[in-house]
Each structure stands twice: as C-alpha cells, then as structure tokens.
Motif scaffolding. Structure first.
Motif: not given
Length: 197
Positions: A142-143, A145-147, A149-150, A153, A178
């Motif tokens: 999860t972490v 994937r979040q990084r 995504i950022v 972006r 993404s």
C-alpha cells in the motif's frame, strides 16, 4: 566577434533547454521507475511468502484443495507476468499487471477466510508468523503503491503543463498510467444496510 557569437548561441541554447523541462522529465521519469521498483519488490515479497503459507495451511486443511489451488494458480499468474519498464508506459499492460495482482489478493483473502474454520491452524506459530509477515507486506504494498501514484502524478503534471508539454510531445514523454480502484462505481456506492424487521 565569432567567439562572442558562438558563446551567445551556446548560452541561448542552454537557457532554452533548461526552460523546456527536459532535465525535469529525466528526474521525474527516474523517480517513477524507482517507485515502481519498490512496488514490484513488495509484490515479489508477497509472492515469496505464499508457498510457505499454502504448505502450512495444507497441513491442517488439506480438504480445502480448491482454495489452495486457487492461491497457487493466482501466484503463478502474478509471478509469470513479465514486468518490464514498458509496463509503465502501456496502459493495457499496466491494467493487466494490476488485474493479476488483484486476483492474487482475492485468492489470499479467501485463504485467510478459510483458515478461520481451523482453530488448530490459527494457533500454529508458523501460520501466525506467516500471516503477520503477509499483513506487513500488504501494508508495504500500500505504501509503495502510494509513492508510485505520487511520482506518476508529478510526472504527468509536468507532461501536461505548458510549456513542458511541448517538450513532452517533441521528446515522446507520454502520460503514465497509475493504479486505479478495480470497480470504482461499486466503491462510490454506499452499501445497503438492513437490520431486519
């Protein structure tokens, strides 16, 4: 005079190139690749835990063959998917990657649900350790994937903003796909709650 003209031409070229965003594209592209590598690393960590988990469950719940085989098939599909840098620039390949990882997550969820029916399995130290490692890995995924995504972006904003979008078009820097929610419509719909009559 020629020296000054050459020097001025070099200076103007340097200013033009620095203002076009080329170097920033390189930086952000490398950031997306690094973030992607961490996503892949965590998915691999999860895949590496699965055989031990399946074998532990098999010892207690051998008649749950269908569930165990589903996890094994999903793991095989996820690990056989070729993860190349092109996946980052190909929305179809990226969606396929996300799909096989989602299938593995779903199969693991079913396996964990089945384990609830076996108190001896839940009490087994190896199973609890593997379950804990798997939960930790899911958090790391999860972490990561979040990084990612950022990072995507930031890259996509650069690729779409003026004047760097001109550089993106000339140099072939396409917008990167993404992670998405598998069924966005279902997630945005509130669940129906019925407490009976």
């Amino acid at each position: 005079m020629k020296k000054w003209s050459l020097w001025l031409a070099c200076l103007l070229t340097a200013i033009t190139l620095s203002g076009c965003g080329y170097n920033e594209f390189q930086t952000k592209d490398e950031a997306t690749k690094a973030a992607w590598s961490e996503v892949v690393n965590q998915y691999q960590r999860r895949a590496d835990l699965i055989p031990n988990l399946v074998n532990t469950v098999k010892g207690y719940a051998s008649h749950e063959r269908e569930t165990l085989e589903a996890v094994t098939r999903a793991r095989a599909a996820a690990t056989s998917f070729q993860i190349t840098p092109e996946v980052l620039n190909n929305p179809e390949a990226f969606a396929k990657f996300q799909q096989v990882q989602g299938q593995l997550s779903s199969a693991l969820s079913r396996l964990m649900a089945v384990s609830e029916n076996y108190p001896q399995l839940k009490a087994d130290t190896s199973f609890r350790d593997l379950q804990s490692q798997l939960e930790g890995t899911e958090n790391r995924i999860t972490v990561a994937r979040q990084r990612y995504i950022v990072a995507v972006r930031d890259y996509n904003v650069l690729a779409r903003s003026f004047p760097s979008n001109l550089t993106a078009k000339v140099m072939g820097y396409a917008v990167k796909p993404s992670f998405t929610v598998e069924n966005e419509k279902a997630v945005s719909t509130a669940p129906t709650v019925n407490f009976g009559k």
